[in-house]
Design a protein around this motif. Structure first.
Motif, PDB file in Angstrom:
ATOM      1  N   LYS A 159       0.711  -1.363   0.198  1.00  0.00           N
ATOM      2  CA  LYS A 159       0.010  -0.105   0.067  1.00  0.00           C
ATOM      3  C   LYS A 159       0.916   1.258  -0.066  1.00  0.00           C
ATOM      4  N   GLU A 160       1.934   1.094   0.761  1.00  0.00           N
ATOM      5  CA  GLU A 160       2.728   2.484   0.864  1.00  0.00           C
ATOM      6  C   GLU A 160       3.438   2.617  -0.510  1.00  0.00           C
ATOM      7  N   ALA A 161       3.787   1.598  -1.217  1.00  0.00           N
ATOM      8  CA  ALA A 161       4.445   1.738  -2.443  1.00  0.00           C
ATOM      9  C   ALA A 161       3.422   1.909  -3.523  1.00  0.00           C
ATOM     10  N   GLY A 162       2.216   2.068  -3.497  1.00  0.00           N
ATOM     11  CA  GLY A 162       1.117   2.290  -4.261  1.00  0.00           C
ATOM     12  C   GLY A 162       0.873   0.982  -5.286  1.00  0.00           C
ATOM     13  N   LEU A 163       1.244  -0.130  -4.763  1.00  0.00           N
ATOM     14  CA  LEU A 163       1.039  -1.415  -5.505  1.00  0.00           C
ATOM     15  C   LEU A 163      -0.158  -1.991  -5.180  1.00  0.00           C
ATOM     16  N   THR A 164      -0.778  -2.512  -6.174  1.00  0.00           N
ATOM     17  CA  THR A 164      -2.209  -3.078  -5.796  1.00  0.00           C
ATOM     18  C   THR A 164      -2.005  -4.709  -5.474  1.00  0.00           C
ATOM     19  N   VAL A 165      -2.886  -5.272  -5.137  1.00  0.00           N
ATOM     20  CA  VAL A 165      -2.811  -6.696  -4.351  1.00  0.00           C
ATOM     21  C   VAL A 165      -3.595  -7.774  -5.416  1.00  0.00           C
ATOM     22  N   PRO A 166      -2.832  -8.288  -6.585  1.00  0.00           N
ATOM     23  CA  PRO A 166      -3.723  -9.177  -7.299  1.00  0.00           C
ATOM     24  C   PRO A 166      -3.808 -10.562  -6.719  1.00  0.00           C
ATOM     25  N   ALA A 167      -4.703 -11.165  -7.035  1.00  0.00           N
ATOM     26  CA  ALA A 167      -4.835 -12.515  -6.518  1.00  0.00           C
ATOM     27  C   ALA A 167      -3.383 -13.528  -7.161  1.00  0.00           C
ATOM     28  N   LYS A 168      -3.021 -13.264  -8.145  1.00  0.00           N
ATOM     29  CA  LYS A 168      -1.932 -13.843  -8.714  1.00  0.00           C
ATOM     30  C   LYS A 168      -0.976 -13.085  -9.470  1.00  0.00           C
ATOM     31  N   PHE A 169      -0.011 -13.269  -9.442  1.00  0.00           N
ATOM     32  CA  PHE A 169       1.073 -12.706 -10.466  1.00  0.00           C
ATOM     33  C   PHE A 169       1.086 -13.347 -11.569  1.00  0.00           C
ATOM     34  N   ASP A 170       0.943 -12.503 -12.799  1.00  0.00           N
ATOM     35  CA  ASP A 170       0.852 -12.885 -13.956  1.00  0.00           C
ATOM     36  C   ASP A 170       2.354 -13.665 -14.512  1.00  0.00           C
ATOM     37  N   THR A 171       3.307 -12.938 -14.202  1.00  0.00           N
ATOM     38  CA  THR A 171       4.493 -13.324 -14.886  1.00  0.00           C
ATOM     39  C   THR A 171       5.907 -12.928 -13.892  1.00  0.00           C
ATOM     40  N   THR A 172       7.033 -13.428 -14.068  1.00  0.00           N
ATOM     41  CA  THR A 172       8.085 -13.323 -12.957  1.00  0.00           C
ATOM     42  C   THR A 172       8.539 -11.668 -13.321  1.00  0.00           C
ATOM     43  N   ASP A 173       8.494 -11.254 -14.462  1.00  0.00           N
ATOM     44  CA  ASP A 173       8.701 -10.005 -14.489  1.00  0.00           C
ATOM     45  C   ASP A 173       7.811  -8.877 -13.788  1.00  0.00           C
ATOM     46  N   GLN A 174       6.511  -9.433 -13.535  1.00  0.00           N
ATOM     47  CA  GLN A 174       5.979  -8.432 -12.653  1.00  0.00           C
ATOM     48  C   GLN A 174       6.181  -8.611 -11.402  1.00  0.00           C
ATOM     49  N   LEU A 175       6.606  -9.984 -10.853  1.00  0.00           N
ATOM     50  CA  LEU A 175       6.782 -10.145  -9.582  1.00  0.00           C
ATOM     51  C   LEU A 175       8.244  -9.527  -9.187  1.00  0.00           C
ATOM     52  N   LEU A 176       8.973  -9.312 -10.084  1.00  0.00           N
ATOM     53  CA  LEU A 176      10.297  -8.708  -9.918  1.00  0.00           C
ATOM     54  C   LEU A 176      10.108  -7.094  -9.872  1.00  0.00           C
ATOM     55  N   GLN A 177       9.501  -6.752 -10.891  1.00  0.00           N
ATOM     56  CA  GLN A 177       8.938  -5.143 -10.604  1.00  0.00           C
ATOM     57  C   GLN A 177       8.467  -4.773  -9.416  1.00  0.00           C
ATOM     58  N   TYR A 178       7.677  -5.663  -8.686  1.00  0.00           N
ATOM     59  CA  TYR A 178       7.028  -5.457  -7.286  1.00  0.00           C
ATOM     60  C   TYR A 178       8.299  -5.559  -6.305  1.00  0.00           C
ATOM     61  N   ALA A 179       9.217  -6.378  -6.588  1.00  0.00           N
ATOM     62  CA  ALA A 179      10.331  -6.658  -5.490  1.00  0.00           C
ATOM     63  C   ALA A 179      10.914  -5.516  -5.383  1.00  0.00           C
ATOM     64  N   LYS A 180      11.518  -5.001  -6.769  1.00  0.00           N
ATOM     65  CA  LYS A 180      12.484  -3.739  -6.797  1.00  0.00           C
ATOM     66  C   LYS A 180      11.745  -2.540  -6.325  1.00  0.00           C
ATOM     67  N   LYS A 181      10.503  -2.180  -6.139  1.00  0.00           N
ATOM     68  CA  LYS A 181       9.925  -1.197  -6.057  1.00  0.00           C
ATOM     69  C   LYS A 181       9.642  -1.332  -4.429  1.00  0.00           C
TER      70      LYS A 181
END
Length: 453
Positions: A159-181
């Motif tokens: 929430k602090e990072a302005g990221l939504t909470v999906p039911a599932k990650f679609d790709t590892t790229d999306q997961l890594l984008q979240y992780a880096k942020k």
């Protein structure tokens, strides 16, 4: 005088008979169950035991929590090897069930508790596949979700990072984008991880990702581990890159469980039952679950449930204690018993009817697992085993070598070569000792027809 004495004697005899009857009626068969001192397990068992004891006054079940998984497993092995112990039932991970059956130190619970056909028809497939020795059932499962199906996240961090909470990650790229942020560094040093990969159960993610992209870590024909493959290298490189390329995790941070509970990571590859555990122990923290992404874009992620939790009965248990233990297991395996356990431990029940039809997983505490259940119904469920040494392989071979990799002590190629060698040596030693142990046949393409969901 004689008549009076006779009446006194008759009255005394009557009183003795009544007293004896009362003592007999109050006599109980005591049985003891061990479980790990892990709140979701302790509280779940407590719910079940209280209801069972109330309904069965001639039996008294006592729960004895044991500190730590490794310590408890060592105590169980010692009791089984000695052929005696205080406990009549052990709660043990699925990685040990085949081991204990192979060494002939536990007894089958079929047909006394369940039948083989009943388990094939009414239970999730891992409850049959985790031990196929002698076409018998050797354990009764407690609610537990697949350990490699998702990512645990700190919802406040997202929430602090302005990221939504999906039911599932679609790709590892999306997961890594979240992780880096989400990752935070100070002075070039990571002080809060974005995505932790430091949990001893994490090799299960490695196996599942290898299989998802077409690799095979075990050769069914040769009965050998095969980890020096392009797919295995690709997967291990991904996890290594979390530390050395993407820098979203670092070994100066603690293990995943500790990092999550100490606000030192925002996400982690972690078993989902961390949620009820954290809810009780860290109520100030706000965690959620997101299903893991496929390793390759466009694929469906697959996952395995080799890390089940079960109750087994030592071979040394017999007579009235065995009858009482089996009666308790029948209650534990019932929908009523499972729902009582689920109230404290919202994992997957072993019972298909509850998992696929109960509102518990639609609107109740188990609704966070809805994406996992949907994936299971789409054919994404697997079982990596069974191996007689699965517990040793996971905790004494696979994780130590991966840990050496993320500490920079081994390269990807070195880690995989070492894992393959040590796994095959361990398997060969056990099969030499127990030549009649069933072969391991892994269903990479999907579950066998008679066990499909």
């Amino acid at each position: 005088m004689t008549k009076r004495i006779l009446w006194v004697l008759l009255l005394a005899a009557l009183l003795l008979a009544v007293a004896a009857e009362g003592v007999f009626a109050q006599k109980k068969t005591d049985i003891t169950v061990w479980c790990m001192a892990f709140d979701p397990h302790v509280n779940g068992y407590t719910n079940v035991i209280e209801a069972f004891n109330k309904a069965n006054p001639s039996i008294r079940v006592t729960l004895e929590p044991q500190p730590g998984q490794a310590e408890m497993t060592a105590k169980i092995r010692a009791a089984l090897a000695a052929g005696k112990g205080e406990a009549t039932g052990f709660t043990t991970p699925g990685t040990t069930v085949f081991e204990f059956a192979t060494t002939d130190t536990i007894q089958p619970v079929s047909p006394g508790v369940v039948t083989v056909e009943q388990v094939k028809k009414d239970f999730l497939p891992e409850n049959y596949l985790q031990c196929n020795k002698g076409n018998a059932i050797w354990a009764i499962g407690i609610p537990d979700p697949p350990g490699d199906c998702g990512i645990l996240v700190n919802l406040d961090h997202l929430k602090e990072a302005g990221l939504t909470v999906p039911a599932k990650f679609d790709t590892t790229d999306q997961l890594l984008q979240y992780a880096k942020k989400l990752a935070k560094s100070e002075g070039g040093k990571l002080v809060r991880g974005g995505l932790s990969f430091q949990e001893s159960n994490d090799p299960n993610y490695v196996y599942s990702y290898i299989a998802e992209i077409g690799g095979k870590f075990w050769d069914n024909g040769k009965q050998k581990f095969t980890l020096q493959t392009p797919q295995a290298k690709q997967v291990m490189q991904f996890f290594s890159d979390l530390f050395f390329t993407h820098k979203v995790d670092a070994t100066n941070l603690p293990d995943t469980l500790s990092a999550l509970s100490q606000n030192l990571t925002s996400m982690g590859f972690m078993w989902p039952e961390f949620l009820p555990f954290a809810e009780g122990l860290y109520p100030e923290l706000n965690f959620g679950f997101i299903m893991k992404p496929p390793f390759k874009k466009g694929n469906l992620p697959i996952f395995s449930h080799t890390d089940t939790w079960n109750m087994v009965v030592p071979k040394y248990v017999s007579g009235a204690e065995k009858e009482a233990t089996f009666k308790f297991l029948r209650y534990l395996a019932s929908e009523e018993g499972q729902l009582l356990f689920l109230d404290a431990n919202p994992g997957l029940s072993p019972l298909k009817n509850l998992v696929f039809k109960s509102d518990y997983y639609k609107t109740g505490k188990g609704k966070y697992l809805a994406p996992v259940i949907e994936a299971m119904q789409k054919g994404q469920y697997r079982f990596w085993g069974p191996f007689a040494d699965a517990d040793v392989m996971l905790y004494n071979i696979n994780w130590p070598n991966i840990d050496a990799l993320i500490h920079g002590q081994l390269t990807v190629d070195q880690a995989l070569a070492k894992m393959e060698k040590e796994l095959n040596e361990q398997d060969a030693r056990t099969r030499a000792k127990y030549p009649d142990a069933p072969k391991t046949n892994i269903y990479y393409e999907g579950l066998p027809a008679n066990l499909k969901l």
